[in-house]
Design a protein around this motif. Structure first.
Motif, PDB file in Angstrom:
ATOM      1  N   LYS B 317       0.899  -1.197  -0.336  1.00  0.00           N
ATOM      2  CA  LYS B 317      -0.243   0.018  -0.035  1.00  0.00           C
ATOM      3  C   LYS B 317       0.652   1.050   0.275  1.00  0.00           C
ATOM      4  N   SER B 318       2.044   1.012   0.651  1.00  0.00           N
ATOM      5  CA  SER B 318       3.029   2.518   0.981  1.00  0.00           C
ATOM      6  C   SER B 318       3.184   3.301  -0.079  1.00  0.00           C
ATOM      7  N   GLU B 319       3.604   4.052  -0.541  1.00  0.00           N
ATOM      8  CA  GLU B 319       4.052   4.153  -1.575  1.00  0.00           C
ATOM      9  C   GLU B 319       5.298   4.442  -1.504  1.00  0.00           C
ATOM     10  N   SER B 320       6.170   3.994  -0.331  1.00  0.00           N
ATOM     11  CA  SER B 320       6.986   3.995  -0.185  1.00  0.00           C
ATOM     12  C   SER B 320       7.905   2.762  -0.180  1.00  0.00           C
ATOM     13  N   GLU B 321       7.372   1.662  -0.661  1.00  0.00           N
ATOM     14  CA  GLU B 321       7.480   0.218  -0.023  1.00  0.00           C
ATOM     15  C   GLU B 321       7.956  -0.585  -1.772  1.00  0.00           C
ATOM     16  N   GLY B 322       8.692  -0.940  -1.770  1.00  0.00           N
ATOM     17  CA  GLY B 322       9.119  -1.765  -3.060  1.00  0.00           C
ATOM     18  C   GLY B 322       8.033  -2.524  -4.152  1.00  0.00           C
ATOM     19  N   GLN B 323       7.520  -2.826  -2.550  1.00  0.00           N
ATOM     20  CA  GLN B 323       5.587  -3.723  -3.260  1.00  0.00           C
ATOM     21  C   GLN B 323       6.061  -5.296  -4.696  1.00  0.00           C
ATOM     22  N   THR B 324       6.823  -5.312  -3.705  1.00  0.00           N
ATOM     23  CA  THR B 324       7.617  -6.896  -4.911  1.00  0.00           C
ATOM     24  C   THR B 324       6.653  -7.570  -5.551  1.00  0.00           C
ATOM     25  N   PHE B 325       6.045  -7.897  -4.520  1.00  0.00           N
ATOM     26  CA  PHE B 325       4.091  -9.108  -5.394  1.00  0.00           C
ATOM     27  C   PHE B 325       3.349  -8.043  -5.803  1.00  0.00           C
ATOM     28  N   ARG B 332       3.355 -17.662 -11.043  1.00  0.00           N
ATOM     29  CA  ARG B 332       4.278 -18.511 -10.053  1.00  0.00           C
ATOM     30  C   ARG B 332       4.979 -17.880  -9.190  1.00  0.00           C
ATOM     31  N   LEU B 333       5.426 -17.940  -7.984  1.00  0.00           N
ATOM     32  CA  LEU B 333       6.974 -17.945  -7.351  1.00  0.00           C
ATOM     33  C   LEU B 333       7.463 -18.834  -7.044  1.00  0.00           C
ATOM     34  N   LEU B 334       6.574 -19.678  -6.243  1.00  0.00           N
ATOM     35  CA  LEU B 334       8.137 -20.868  -6.490  1.00  0.00           C
ATOM     36  C   LEU B 334       7.044 -21.992  -7.395  1.00  0.00           C
ATOM     37  N   PRO B 335       8.199 -22.744  -6.703  1.00  0.00           N
ATOM     38  CA  PRO B 335       8.240 -24.568  -8.034  1.00  0.00           C
ATOM     39  C   PRO B 335       5.819 -24.789  -7.539  1.00  0.00           C
ATOM     40  N   ASP B 375      -0.303 -24.083  -4.362  1.00  0.00           N
ATOM     41  CA  ASP B 375       0.937 -24.716  -5.126  1.00  0.00           C
ATOM     42  C   ASP B 375       1.788 -23.447  -6.074  1.00  0.00           C
ATOM     43  N   GLY B 376       3.369 -23.446  -5.669  1.00  0.00           N
ATOM     44  CA  GLY B 376       3.690 -22.377  -6.111  1.00  0.00           C
ATOM     45  C   GLY B 376       3.215 -21.090  -6.594  1.00  0.00           C
ATOM     46  N   ILE B 377       1.556 -20.628  -6.505  1.00  0.00           N
ATOM     47  CA  ILE B 377       1.795 -19.470  -6.838  1.00  0.00           C
ATOM     48  C   ILE B 377       0.886 -18.410  -5.532  1.00  0.00           C
ATOM     49  N   LEU B 378       1.246 -16.951  -5.928  1.00  0.00           N
ATOM     50  CA  LEU B 378       0.495 -16.389  -5.390  1.00  0.00           C
ATOM     51  C   LEU B 378      -0.540 -16.013  -4.891  1.00  0.00           C
ATOM     52  N   ARG B 379      -1.690 -16.282  -3.395  1.00  0.00           N
ATOM     53  CA  ARG B 379      -3.026 -16.458  -3.947  1.00  0.00           C
ATOM     54  C   ARG B 379      -2.783 -15.284  -2.554  1.00  0.00           C
ATOM     55  N   ASN B 380      -2.629 -14.506  -1.666  1.00  0.00           N
ATOM     56  CA  ASN B 380      -2.712 -13.489  -0.543  1.00  0.00           C
ATOM     57  C   ASN B 380      -1.929 -12.462   0.125  1.00  0.00           C
ATOM     58  N   PHE B 381      -2.369 -11.811   0.618  1.00  0.00           N
ATOM     59  CA  PHE B 381      -1.240 -10.960   1.834  1.00  0.00           C
ATOM     60  C   PHE B 381      -1.156 -11.435   3.827  1.00  0.00           C
ATOM     61  N   LEU B 382      -0.717 -11.357   4.189  1.00  0.00           N
ATOM     62  CA  LEU B 382      -1.377 -11.346   5.802  1.00  0.00           C
ATOM     63  C   LEU B 382      -1.891  -9.501   5.480  1.00  0.00           C
ATOM     64  N   MET B 383      -3.486  -9.897   6.273  1.00  0.00           N
ATOM     65  CA  MET B 383      -3.559  -7.979   6.385  1.00  0.00           C
ATOM     66  C   MET B 383      -4.425  -8.465   8.004  1.00  0.00           C
ATOM     67  N   SER B 384      -3.512  -6.521   8.257  1.00  0.00           N
ATOM     68  CA  SER B 384      -4.702  -6.013   9.447  1.00  0.00           C
ATOM     69  C   SER B 384      -5.761  -5.072   8.833  1.00  0.00           C
ATOM     70  N   ARG B 385      -5.802  -4.328   9.453  1.00  0.00           N
ATOM     71  CA  ARG B 385      -7.590  -3.760   9.475  1.00  0.00           C
ATOM     72  C   ARG B 385      -7.029  -2.753   8.612  1.00  0.00           C
ATOM     73  N   SER B 386      -5.646  -2.809   7.526  1.00  0.00           N
ATOM     74  CA  SER B 386      -5.421  -1.036   7.031  1.00  0.00           C
ATOM     75  C   SER B 386      -5.339  -1.932   5.681  1.00  0.00           C
ATOM     76  N   PRO B 387      -7.309  -2.121   5.180  1.00  0.00           N
ATOM     77  CA  PRO B 387      -6.762  -2.657   3.696  1.00  0.00           C
ATOM     78  C   PRO B 387      -6.289  -2.428   2.215  1.00  0.00           C
ATOM     79  N   THR B 494      15.633 -14.810  -6.551  1.00  0.00           N
ATOM     80  CA  THR B 494      16.272 -15.632  -5.985  1.00  0.00           C
ATOM     81  C   THR B 494      15.017 -17.236  -5.760  1.00  0.00           C
ATOM     82  N   LEU B 495      13.862 -16.794  -5.298  1.00  0.00           N
ATOM     83  CA  LEU B 495      12.435 -17.634  -5.409  1.00  0.00           C
ATOM     84  C   LEU B 495      12.788 -18.984  -6.247  1.00  0.00           C
ATOM     85  N   SER B 496      12.740 -18.214  -7.719  1.00  0.00           N
ATOM     86  CA  SER B 496      12.807 -18.118  -8.737  1.00  0.00           C
ATOM     87  C   SER B 496      13.807 -19.220  -9.441  1.00  0.00           C
ATOM     88  N   ARG B 497      14.704 -19.793  -7.823  1.00  0.00           N
ATOM     89  CA  ARG B 497      15.527 -20.961  -8.432  1.00  0.00           C
ATOM     90  C   ARG B 497      15.417 -21.484  -6.792  1.00  0.00           C
TER      91      ARG B 497
END
Lengths: 579, 558
Positions: B317-325, B332-335, B375-387, B494-497
């Motif tokens: 959410k933060s505009e200063s974060e890299g927001q990698t994912f 797919r992030l992992l096998p 199954d290797g696919i990104l599905r969700n994030f860890l959430m607080s009450r900040s949507p 790194t995760l792809s490896r």
């Protein structure tokens, strides 16, 4: 507390000048310090570099407890024992060594080397920690000395002072005198005192705190000095604040100090003092504010003592900023502020007739700042600082300052600090005569009234900042007056809400026109760097300093209503009283 | 599961909360505050109180001698007061604000440790008023910020609605004996004293019961209580070239019986000493890229740093974060054989208790399992009450240390591999990779101390974890202990490896520090094979080992 000045000399339990004799019968901690010191002096040297020319070890073996309460209920308490070692290693020589130097690249080398020692008298483990800390301190010292020498090749210091003044070996051993109350006893008193506020609807926030300490300080150095000294201390304070209808934050405190908890718990007037503080706050809420006032001001009792504590005491201490090797435009504060009185040695700094003496040998009759030997093993003494208004010397450690090359025996913690400061007047007036003098000055000015101040705030007991306010704190170097009265020419007194000082100058003590014949004995905590609150639990943040001060009449001071934005009073009323 | 973990009342009436003095005082004062402040021009739309109590003790020893023994009992108060509305409120981050000024002014407020309703309400009242005035000031700045800055990428509001929960849990007793543990930590650290090359050898035992009381203006009322027993043993030596060589042992349990017995700890300490002495003589490794196995706890720490911190919702959410994912959901992030989930509702993995378990997070949201990678696919994030866009509500991962602002944080990270290899097969795959790539050796990481990861935009979005025990694995399968490397890289590469995992799951229990303070976490993961990792030279102290020998024997008293 008013009392005639009477002096008492510390009862030295055991005092010898022969180190070898003092060593017999010492406990394991002192033996470990001596054994490791001997090994360090004999063997510690890095190849072609210099061996230490001075080494000292200080261990503070401290048992302390702290507790606090609010509105009749206890907050977290602490009871803890620690043994903290501080190692000082100097390389070079006393005229030029690794100290008094700060470089940005050696920032982490500037702070003293410390370590926590085992709580048990395990000789091997005590020595192991001392050995490791000494090794670290020696390497730091070598790096600092090399950097300092390099810096001096391209720059010159503004003044040439040595780095360590000479001292005769001195040995002092005090027998243990452990007196600590059960924590529950301390908790019981702070709980009871804080509960008094359930009967004071006008007080918004309040709290009582207490801390008790029994400490044995162990010291040994490579010059043959050593000591074991008891440093007991106890304090209790109660703070409260409220807001006037216009938002002004009004605060006050009650503080009690002692060398043991019994000295505090035995004070029968604590309840009355807290109650009176509450009544004072209530009265001030409806009192009028002072407008800009320029005129004579009489400081009585606590107010005179606090004034000396806050303004004069720090100016009696010699300070020396380290030589700094910093890139252009970079400024680093080491906490050493230049004392303006350093340039006034031999000059008049107070009104004629006034003298100031520091006396560390006073250890009873209410004086709590005394000690037998200072933290560098210099025997305690009495130092005449101001004679008939003229500044004679400043309080120092073995770190020479401009104009004072020898220690006055005032090393307390990392720096110099006063012990017991006594301000005396050659011709003291009675209380009635002081008031009459004030009225004379009022008449001379054809003014409507003069001002008497009976209480000042203290920096250690300010209320927490309230959102929307920038009014807390001191803007002049002196905290606001908390009990100040207009005194009219007919003798009538009128309480003021609060008064802030303006335009306080270093020369103000020259403006004293009269002093009383009786003095107030008053103790406060002189802040010491490196000590402070831990985890918010009451602890000790400096050294006790006692002052004995007569009432003081100033020809002209400026007072005004405390400046800054005033926070809005709380939206809802206090739940206990609103219900 | 022991009796004290049982829930007495979970949702529904009548509330046991009415029997708890603190909950009742908190509810009364919260309702009174909302009513009084509700008459103001800008009233609060949300208010919560959380009181955290810690009761317990800490004992510590070095080289067989006691250095600390402290009992503690404290309670701290956290207040979340919001003005505005769920869409825009005073907590919104001001853009372009320098980090120094972004630090929340909040500090933990100490409150009475006695159940005195009047004293507690007095503290709540005074601090609610302060929070309200701060919130008003800040909300004005937030409204201006919204007007003068460009539209933010993430359109989600500032706070998500949540259902009310009510629960009162029994408060467990402290089961450890202080004097017994004084003896234990002395005994565990005594062997370090036999080795002059070991300069630091210490143990610390903490026993704590943490109880949290929580009420909010949405009618939640919770009291949750749990225990934690931690033993930490650390030791340090120094190589002749000045390199610091630390090792540690960490044990965690929900009750003292779950901790290892003396014999096990003493054996672990003996092994630790042997490894420390071997490390002093171990050769240095130059910078290297190639295949490696992350074994045991090292694998869990790897996933915690590289994946876990980047799936914390507020970082998307933060505009200063890299927001990698942020844009990788569904990618797919992992096998395919790898799944990763966070589950604060599990208290044990196998026989090991998990430190990252809890029933309710710090926003009063019930803990729940969140599958982040399926199954290797990104599905969700860890959430607080900040949507955040696409993730409108909390999944019970709003966490913090008392005195900090809540953000989304990790809980128990669990990595599962669908078709795991055996340990031997994984080792064989490593050797095969070494040979195929013509590398002189591969690496096997056994212990990782922890590390750090940068997730912002100003610095490269990378990680650096600190291995403590690393082996070179040669093509013939032989191994050699080495030292002096840090494991570095960027997360997506790194995760792809990551190519395979084995069937030996190890659990890491630790404390994670981030912007909302230190929170207990766990990571359970099998050993994994990474086709290419990168190591760089570790920074090292330039100080030589101590000049004098250690004072192993008391000086001659004569």
């Amino acid at each position: 507390m008013k009392m005639p000045l009477r002096w008492a000399i510390f009862g030295f339990v055991f005092c010898l000048s022969l180190p070898a004799l003092a060593a017999s019968g010492e406990d394991a901690l002192m033996r470990a310090m001596r054994d490791e010191l001997a090994r360090t002096v004999a063997e510690l040297r890095m190849e072609d570099l210099e061996a230490p020319y001075f080494v000292s070890y200080t261990v503070r073996d401290t048992e302390r407890m702290g507790t606090q309460a609010s509105f009749g209920a206890l907050l977290p308490s602490l009871a803890r024992r620690t043994r903290r070692l501080t190692v000082e290693v100097r390389v070079g020589d006393s005229s030029f060594d690794n100290t008094n130097f700060l470089s940005l690249s050696l920032w982490d080398r500037f702070s003293p080397t410390t370590a926590l020692l085992p709580l048990e008298d395990d000789m091997v483990e005590l020595r192991r920690q001392i050995w490791l800390a000494t090794d670290t301190a020696y390497k730091k010292a070598l790096e600092s000395l090399a950097a300092k020498r390099a810096a001096f090749k391209s720059q010159t210091a503004s003044e040439e002072l040595g780095d360590l003044s000479p001292a005769e070996p001195y040995v002092y051993i005090e027998e243990p005198d452990r007196r600590l109350p059960p924590l529950t006893e301390v908790q019981s008193l702070v709980r009871r005192l804080s509960g008094l506020f359930t009967g004071m609807p006008h007080v918004m926030e309040s709290g009582a705190r207490a801390a008790v300490r029994y400490r044995r300080t162990y010291y040994v150095n490579s010059e043959g000095s050593s000591f074991i000294r008891n440093d007991p201390a106890a304090y209790l304070n109660v703070v409260a604040h409220t807001q006037a209808p216009d938002g002004s934050v009004l605060s006050d405190f009650v503080a009690a100090y002692g060398a043991s908890w019994d000295e505090i718990a035995g004070q029968e007037d604590l309840t009355a003092r807290v109650t009176a503080m509450g009544q004072g706050l209530a009265a001030r809420r409806s009192a009028a504010s002072i407008d800009n006032y320029i005129g004579p001001v009489l400081f009585e009792g606590q107010a005179a003592a606090e004034l000396v504590a806050q303004l004069l005491a720090p100016r009696m201490v010699g300070t020396r900023a380290p030589f700094k090797d910093l890139p252009p435009g970079v400024s680093v504060s080491t906490g050493e502020t230049e004392n303006p009185f350093t340039d006034k040695l031999g000059a008049r700094v107070m009104a004629r007739g006034l003298s100031v003496r520091d006396d560390a040998t006073l250890g009873s009759e209410g004086f709590l700042g005394g000690y037998a030997v200072d933290d560098e093993a210099i025997s305690a003494g009495s130092t005449s600082l101001v004679e008939n208004g003229v500044l004679k010397t400043l309080l120092t450690t073995r770190n020479p300052v401009r104009g004072v090359n020898a220690s006055t025996g005032n090393r307390r913690g990392r720096r110099a600090a006063p012990s017991n400061l006594l301000v005396t007047s050659r011709r003291g007036l009675s209380r009635e005569e002081m008031l009459a003098e004030l009225m004379l000055l009022v008449e001379e000015r054809q003014a409507e009234f003069g001002v008497v101040i009976r209480r000042l705030g203290n920096p250690g007991y300010r209320p927490p900042p309230v959102s929307g306010s920038n009014a807390s704190g001191s803007k002049s170097g002196v905290d606001d007056a908390t009990l100040a009265y207009k005194v009219y020419r007919d003798g009538r007194e009128e309480l003021m809400q609060a008064a802030e000082f303006s335009g306080i100058a270093d020369s103000m003590f020259k403006e004293i026109v009269a002093a009383s014949d009786s003095s107030t004995l008053y103790t406060f905590i002189y802040p010491s760097p490196g000590s402070g609150f831990q985890s918010g639990i009451p602890d000790f943040w400096g050294n006790f300093v006692s002052v004995s001060v007569p009432d003081l009449l100033f020809d002209e001071l400026t007072l005004r209503k405390p400046s800054g934005n005033m926070p809005r009073p709380p939206v809802a009323g206090h739940p206990f009283f609103a219900d | 599961m022991t009796a004290y973990l049982g829930v007495l009342a979970l949702t529904g009436f009548p509330l046991k909360a009415q029997e708890d003095v603190l909950l009742q005082a908190m509810r009364t004062e919260l309702d009174r505050s909302m009513q009084a402040l509700g008459n103001e021009e800008v009233p609060p739309y949300f208010l919560s109180y959380e009181i955290t109590e810690t009761r317990g003790f800490v004992v510590a020893a070095e080289f067989g001698a006691l250095t600390a023994s402290d009992k503690g009992h404290m309670r701290t108060l956290d207040i979340d007061l919001r003005v505005g509305d769920y869409e825009l409120d005073n907590t919104r981050r001001l853009r372009d604000q320098r980090v120094f000024f972004r630090i929340a002014p909040e500090t933990a407020v100490q409150v009475p440790v006695e159940d005195d309703a009047n004293a507690m309400r007095a503290v709540l009242w005074s601090h609610t008023d302060k929070h309200y005035k701060r919130a008003l000031e800040r909300f004005t700045r937030v409204e201006t910020d919204v007007q003068v800055k460009v539209e933010k990428e993430d359109k989600a509001g500032d706070f998500s609605p949540a259902p009310a929960f009510r629960m009162v849990e029994a408060m467990p007793p402290l089961e450890a004996d202080l004097s017994q543990w004084q003896g234990k930590v002395e005994r565990y650290t005594a062997p370090f004293a036999e080795h002059g090359e070991i300069y630091d050898g210490r143990a610390r035992f903490e026993a704590a019961v943490e109880t949290r009381w929580f009420v909010n203006s949405e009618d939640s009322a919770l009291r949750s209580s749990q225990t934690a027993y931690r033993l930490f043993v650390s030791a340090r030596t120094k190589a002749d070239d000045g390199m610091e060589l630390p090792l540690y042992l960490s044990y965690f349990a929900l009750n003292p019986a779950g901790l290892p017995d003396d014999r096990t700890v003493e054996q672990d300490v003996a092994e630790m000493i042997a490894t420390l002495l071997a490390l002093r003589e171990a050769p240095l490794v130059d910078p290297y890229t190639g295949p490696a196995i992350l074994a045991g706890e090292a694998s869990g720490v790897f996933f915690h740093e590289i994946l876990g911190h980047r799936v914390e919702g507020h970082r998307q959410k933060s505009e200063s974060e890299g927001q990698t994912f942020r844009k990788q959901v569904g990618a797919r992030l992992l096998p395919e054989s790898f799944s990763v989930y966070f589950d604060p509702t599990v208290w044990h993995y196998g026989k090991t208790d998990l430190a990252g378990a809890y029933r309710f997070d710090n926003e009063g949201i019930e803990a729940r399992r969140v599958t982040v990678i399926e199954d290797g696919i990104l599905r969700n994030f860890l959430m607080s009450r900040s949507p955040i866009d696409g993730f409108a509500s909390s999944n019970g991962h709003g966490r913090k240390e008392p005195g900090h602002k809540t953000v989304s944080r990790q809980s128990n990270l669990i990595v599962e591999v669908a078709e795991p290899l055996s340990r031997q097969e994984l080792n064989a795959r490593l050797v095969a990779d070494i040979e195929r790539e013509g590398k002189p050796f591969g690496l096997r990481f056994e212990q990782i101390q922890g590390g750090f990861t940068t997730t912002g935009r100003i610095l490269p979005n990378s990680f650096n974890v600190t291995p403590l025990v690393v082996y070179r694995v040669y093509p013939d399968g032989s191994e050699e202990l080495v030292r002096g490397v840090d494991l570095i890289g960027t997360p997506l590469t790194t995760l792809s490896r990551v190519v395979a995992g084995d069937d030996q799951v190890a659990v890491f229990n630790g404390i994670c520090g981030a912007e909302s303070g230190a929170v207990p976490v766990s990571a359970a993961s099998p050993s994994i094979l990474v086709s290419q990792i990168e190591v760089q030279k570790k920074s090292k102290s330039q100080d030589r080992p101590p000049l004098l020998p250690p004072p192993l024997e008391p000086a001659d008293p004569g």
